[in-house]
Write an enzyme that holds these catalytic residues in place. Structure first.
Site, PDB file in Angstrom:
ATOM      1  N   ASP A   8       0.948  -1.098   0.016  1.00 48.99           N
ATOM      2  CA  ASP A   8      -0.118   0.181   0.149  1.00 48.99           C
ATOM      3  C   ASP A   8       0.975   1.150  -0.155  1.00 48.99           C
ATOM      4  OD1 ASP A   8      -1.886  -1.806   0.280  1.00 48.99           O
ATOM      5  OD2 ASP A   8      -2.736  -1.085   2.023  1.00 48.99           O
ATOM      6  N   ASP A 129     -15.306  -3.983  -2.481  1.00 48.47           N
ATOM      7  CA  ASP A 129     -15.030  -3.659  -0.994  1.00 48.47           C
ATOM      8  C   ASP A 129     -16.137  -3.543  -0.291  1.00 48.47           C
ATOM      9  OD1 ASP A 129     -12.380  -3.214  -1.654  1.00 48.47           O
ATOM     10  OD2 ASP A 129     -12.631  -1.292  -1.889  1.00 48.47           O
TER      11      ASP A 129
END
Length: 237
Positions: A8, A129
């Site tokens: 990330d 998500d």
């Protein structure tokens, strides 16, 4: 089942956000390319990259770092975060990225998402998500009015490379993946499903192995040492 380590990116560094909250950041490494090399050495075939700045801005931001990693030529790479127009998709694919992940724009403009899936067949991943049973968007900052299974059924008709299912409540928490919801999705669609969120230890990989997922993304557990990549890969076999 592929074990896909995650990087990330925020401000060009390897970080982790707890449950996607930008004010709850853990910084792990300053050199993402070196981290990618280590993952390759440890046996990875794929690398999952999330441009956190891009997810918030609505456009790719950490492109220089992503290109540096892609040009190493060590791993197949999937990238998500802020991909909301065709030029951004083309930009990343031209850099050598294998496939790109689209989440927010897929939900807000499904017609556009369908066109992109057809134009870049086999190179688009749906980033699904979830907060509970509902789809979340905009870097997890907003909830939609669509359920995961309803939306996945629509997307399943497209020539997608995969669907990445992330349970926000599990992500970065090291509490184990949501086996029940992940299995329900994997059984409901023909598109390969990749699990994401919550993996802490090798037993979590073993629990995912029989439920029909094509891969699992691991992040914080690798950085904090509760799981090693070689052990995860062995369990996935």
């Amino acid at each position: 089942m592929d074990v896909i380590p995650a990087i990330d990116l925020r401000d060009g560094k390897v970080v982790r956000l707890i449950q996607g909250q930008y004010d709850k950041q853990i910084t792990y490494r300053d050199d993402p390319a070196e981290q990618a090399r280590q993952f390759c050495t440890d046996g990875a075939r794929w690398l999952h990259i999330v441009d956190l700045d891009g997810a918030k801005a609505g456009r790719p931001v950490n492109t220089a770092t992503i290109e540096t990693i892609a040009r190493l030529g060590l791993l197949k790479i999937e990238v998500g975060g802020g991909l909301r127009d065709e030029s951004s998709i083309a930009q990343l694919l031209d850099m050598g990225v294998t496939r790109v992940i689209i989440g927010t724009k897929a939900v807000s403009d499904f017609d556009w998402f369908s066109r992109m899936a057809e134009k870049f067949a086999g190179r688009i991943v749906l980033g699904l998500d979830a907060r509970g049973s509902m789809v979340a968007t905009h870097g997890w900052l907003e909830d939609s009015r669509q359920t995961v299974l309803e939306f996945a059924a629509r997307a399943d008709e497209l020539p997608l490379a995969a669907i990445i299912y992330t349970d926000i409540a599990k992500d970065g928490m090291l509490t184990g993946p949501n086996i029940e919801r992940t299995q329900a999705l994997a059984q409901a669609v023909k598109t390969p499903v990749v699990a994401s969120g919550g993996v802490k230890e090798v037993d979590d990989i073993r629990k995912l192995n029989p439920i029909g997922v094509a891969g699992v993304i691991v992040g914080r557990s690798l950085y904090e040492g509760t799981l090693t990549l070689p052990d995860a890969i062995a369990a996935a076999r």
